[in-house]
Design a protein around this motif. Structure first.
Motif, PDB file in Angstrom:
ATOM      1  N   ILE A 100      37.155  43.506  36.706  1.00 50.19           N
ATOM      2  CA  ILE A 100      36.534  44.654  37.378  1.00 50.19           C
ATOM      3  C   ILE A 100      35.637  44.186  38.514  1.00 50.19           C
ATOM      4  CG2 ILE A 100      34.907  46.569  37.063  1.00 50.19           C
ATOM      5  CD1 ILE A 100      36.006  46.864  34.217  1.00 50.19           C
ATOM      6  N   LEU A 101      34.863  43.145  38.283  1.00 53.04           N
ATOM      7  CA  LEU A 101      33.963  42.635  39.311  1.00 53.04           C
ATOM      8  C   LEU A 101      34.737  42.123  40.522  1.00 53.04           C
ATOM      9  CD1 LEU A 101      31.142  41.832  40.273  1.00 53.04           C
ATOM     10  CD2 LEU A 101      31.377  39.682  39.019  1.00 53.04           C
ATOM     11  N   LEU A 102      35.795  41.367  40.283  1.00 54.32           N
ATOM     12  CA  LEU A 102      36.596  40.833  41.384  1.00 54.32           C
ATOM     13  C   LEU A 102      37.237  41.954  42.191  1.00 54.32           C
ATOM     14  CD1 LEU A 102      38.251  37.799  39.603  1.00 54.32           C
ATOM     15  CD2 LEU A 102      36.809  37.678  41.633  1.00 54.32           C
ATOM     16  N   ASP A 103      37.741  42.975  41.504  1.00 55.31           N
ATOM     17  CA  ASP A 103      38.362  44.089  42.216  1.00 55.31           C
ATOM     18  C   ASP A 103      37.329  44.821  43.068  1.00 55.31           C
ATOM     19  OD1 ASP A 103      40.771  45.737  42.646  1.00 55.31           O
ATOM     20  OD2 ASP A 103      39.562  47.305  41.720  1.00 55.31           O
ATOM     21  N   ASN A 104      36.123  45.003  42.536  1.00 51.98           N
ATOM     22  CA  ASN A 104      35.049  45.640  43.315  1.00 51.98           C
ATOM     23  C   ASN A 104      34.714  44.814  44.560  1.00 51.98           C
ATOM     24  OD1 ASN A 104      34.793  47.783  41.558  1.00 51.98           O
ATOM     25  ND2 ASN A 104      33.100  46.894  40.413  1.00 51.98           N
ATOM     26  N   MET A 105      34.680  43.494  44.396  1.00 57.85           N
ATOM     27  CA  MET A 105      34.357  42.614  45.516  1.00 57.85           C
ATOM     28  C   MET A 105      35.434  42.689  46.601  1.00 57.85           C
ATOM     29  SD  MET A 105      32.976  39.318  43.328  1.00 57.85           S
ATOM     30  CE  MET A 105      32.815  38.263  44.766  1.00 57.85           C
ATOM     31  N   VAL A 106      36.702  42.717  46.174  1.00 54.52           N
ATOM     32  CA  VAL A 106      37.798  42.797  47.138  1.00 54.52           C
ATOM     33  C   VAL A 106      37.723  44.101  47.920  1.00 54.52           C
ATOM     34  CG1 VAL A 106      40.301  43.069  47.355  1.00 54.52           C
ATOM     35  CG2 VAL A 106      39.365  41.255  45.917  1.00 54.52           C
ATOM     36  N   HIS A 107      37.450  45.206  47.225  1.00 55.27           N
ATOM     37  CA  HIS A 107      37.394  46.507  47.897  1.00 55.27           C
ATOM     38  C   HIS A 107      36.177  46.633  48.811  1.00 55.27           C
ATOM     39  CE1 HIS A 107      40.761  48.885  46.310  1.00 55.27           C
ATOM     40  NE2 HIS A 107      40.686  48.066  45.283  1.00 55.27           N
ATOM     41  N   ALA A 108      35.177  45.806  48.587  1.00 58.06           N
ATOM     42  CA  ALA A 108      33.993  45.847  49.448  1.00 58.06           C
ATOM     43  C   ALA A 108      34.184  45.073  50.744  1.00 58.06           C
ATOM     44  CB  ALA A 108      32.781  45.299  48.691  1.00 58.06           C
ATOM     45  N   LEU A 109      35.261  44.277  50.810  1.00 56.54           N
ATOM     46  CA  LEU A 109      35.508  43.475  52.008  1.00 56.54           C
ATOM     47  C   LEU A 109      35.987  44.347  53.164  1.00 56.54           C
ATOM     48  CD1 LEU A 109      37.423  40.425  50.460  1.00 56.54           C
ATOM     49  CD2 LEU A 109      35.049  40.458  51.251  1.00 56.54           C
ATOM     50  N   LYS A 114      39.276  40.633  54.638  1.00 57.18           N
ATOM     51  CA  LYS A 114      40.289  40.628  53.590  1.00 57.18           C
ATOM     52  C   LYS A 114      41.577  39.934  54.039  1.00 57.18           C
ATOM     53  CE  LYS A 114      40.544  44.367  51.182  1.00 57.18           C
ATOM     54  NZ  LYS A 114      40.890  45.745  50.700  1.00 57.18           N
ATOM     55  N   GLN A 115      41.931  40.087  55.306  1.00 57.15           N
ATOM     56  CA  GLN A 115      43.208  39.550  55.782  1.00 57.15           C
ATOM     57  C   GLN A 115      43.325  38.036  55.641  1.00 57.15           C
ATOM     58  OE1 GLN A 115      43.785  41.104  59.732  1.00 57.15           O
ATOM     59  NE2 GLN A 115      44.210  43.179  59.016  1.00 57.15           N
ATOM     60  N   PRO A 116      42.333  37.252  56.087  1.00 56.67           N
ATOM     61  CA  PRO A 116      42.483  35.797  55.906  1.00 56.67           C
ATOM     62  C   PRO A 116      42.482  35.382  54.437  1.00 56.67           C
ATOM     63  CG  PRO A 116      40.297  36.363  56.757  1.00 56.67           C
ATOM     64  CD  PRO A 116      41.121  37.589  56.849  1.00 56.67           C
ATOM     65  N   LEU A 121      45.700  33.391  49.783  1.00 55.80           N
ATOM     66  CA  LEU A 121      46.138  33.580  48.404  1.00 55.80           C
ATOM     67  C   LEU A 121      47.653  33.700  48.296  1.00 55.80           C
ATOM     68  CD1 LEU A 121      43.476  36.123  47.051  1.00 55.80           C
ATOM     69  CD2 LEU A 121      43.655  33.683  46.533  1.00 55.80           C
ATOM     70  N   GLY A 122      48.263  34.260  49.336  1.00 59.21           N
ATOM     71  CA  GLY A 122      49.706  34.449  49.296  1.00 59.21           C
ATOM     72  C   GLY A 122      50.089  35.701  48.515  1.00 59.21           C
ATOM     73  N   PHE A 165      46.065  41.087  45.266  1.00 60.93           N
ATOM     74  CA  PHE A 165      45.094  42.181  45.274  1.00 60.93           C
ATOM     75  C   PHE A 165      45.665  43.398  44.546  1.00 60.93           C
ATOM     76  CE2 PHE A 165      43.134  40.580  49.507  1.00 60.93           C
ATOM     77  CZ  PHE A 165      42.445  39.606  48.810  1.00 60.93           C
ATOM     78  N   GLY A 166      46.947  43.685  44.769  1.00 65.40           N
ATOM     79  CA  GLY A 166      47.572  44.821  44.107  1.00 65.40           C
ATOM     80  C   GLY A 166      47.637  44.635  42.610  1.00 65.40           C
ATOM     81  N   CYS A 167      47.987  43.431  42.187  1.00 70.02           N
ATOM     82  CA  CYS A 167      48.043  43.118  40.758  1.00 70.02           C
ATOM     83  C   CYS A 167      46.654  43.212  40.135  1.00 70.02           C
ATOM     84  CB  CYS A 167      48.624  41.727  40.573  1.00 70.02           C
ATOM     85  SG  CYS A 167      48.785  41.225  38.853  1.00 70.02           S
ATOM     86  N   LEU A 168      45.664  42.725  40.854  1.00 71.25           N
ATOM     87  CA  LEU A 168      44.292  42.775  40.367  1.00 71.25           C
ATOM     88  C   LEU A 168      43.831  44.216  40.186  1.00 71.25           C
ATOM     89  CD1 LEU A 168      41.599  41.337  39.694  1.00 71.25           C
ATOM     90  CD2 LEU A 168      41.082  41.375  42.135  1.00 71.25           C
TER      91      LEU A 168
END
Length: 202
Positions: A100-109, A114-116, A121-122, A165-168
């Motif tokens: 949950i924390l990682l997903d929140n962090m990704v969405h805050a970018l 996020k692109q680089p 990550l691939g 990101f989608g899987c997360l």
């Protein structure tokens, strides 16, 4: 500093004659090698054809310890945090919190941030196909999905991209909404497998 006891240390602290050496890439490898031996013994469930069998994530942890990829930088706080919070060492609820924390962090970018990260990550192709083969996970994936009348394919949550990101994001939603008391251990294992694949690259 890396420490190598010359004789048995007292209960509190090191013996006065413990040899102290500087923290270098070599001593780091030695420390990690010892940690690998300790964890390898502790986590071995059984052996098959003389090969030890470990619980989920443990092999990734052991590989990390064996390679010591950060070398001299291994004593930096972010890398220590990565190691001490590794899923192999975390309990079930802590794994959910990490997701949950990682997903929140990704969405805050921001998009430019996020692109680089996504490029480094691939992609994680076909994770959704595997999800659809697990009944308990399929229901969450298809929640509120619609049918494309032309292609006859499901239109699901736009966040469920074929990427890590989608899987997360799917993993986060699954943990939030699944009735865990009805999910078998194998279903949970599959979910953890894809969550780990999303951000630990295994």
């Amino acid at each position: 500093m890396a420490c190598y006891p010359i004789k048995q240390a007292p209960k509190h602290g090191f013996a006065k004659d413990v040899e102290r050496v500087d923290f270098t890439e070599t001593t780091c490898h030695e420390d990690y090698k010892k940690l690998k031996e300790i964890f390898g013994k502790c986590f071995t469930i059984k052996t098959e054809n003389n090969v030890p069998v470990y619980p989920m994530y443990v092999q990734h942890l052991l590989n990390y310890l064996e390679k010591c990829p950060a070398g001299i930088l291994s004593n930096q706080e972010p890398l220590i945090a990565l190691l001490t919070n590794h899923p192999a060492l975390a309990c079930y609820m802590d794994r959910i919190k990490q997701c949950i924390l990682l997903d929140n962090m990704v969405h805050a970018l921001l998009s430019a941030e996020k692109q680089p990260l996504q490029a480094n990550l691939g992609s994680l192709y076909l994770w959704s196909r595997d999800i659809l083969s697990v009944p308990e996970m399929k229901g969450r994936y298809l929640h509120r999905a619609k049918i494309n009348q032309k292609t006859k394919r499901f239109i699901v949550n736009v966040e469920y991209t074929e990427s890590r990101f989608g899987c997360l994001h799917y993993s986060r939603n699954y943990f939030r909404h699944a009735y865990l008391t009805l999910v078998s251990g194998w279903h949970l294992a599959q979910c953890f497998r894809y969550t780990a694949g999303a951000y630990f690259l295994i």
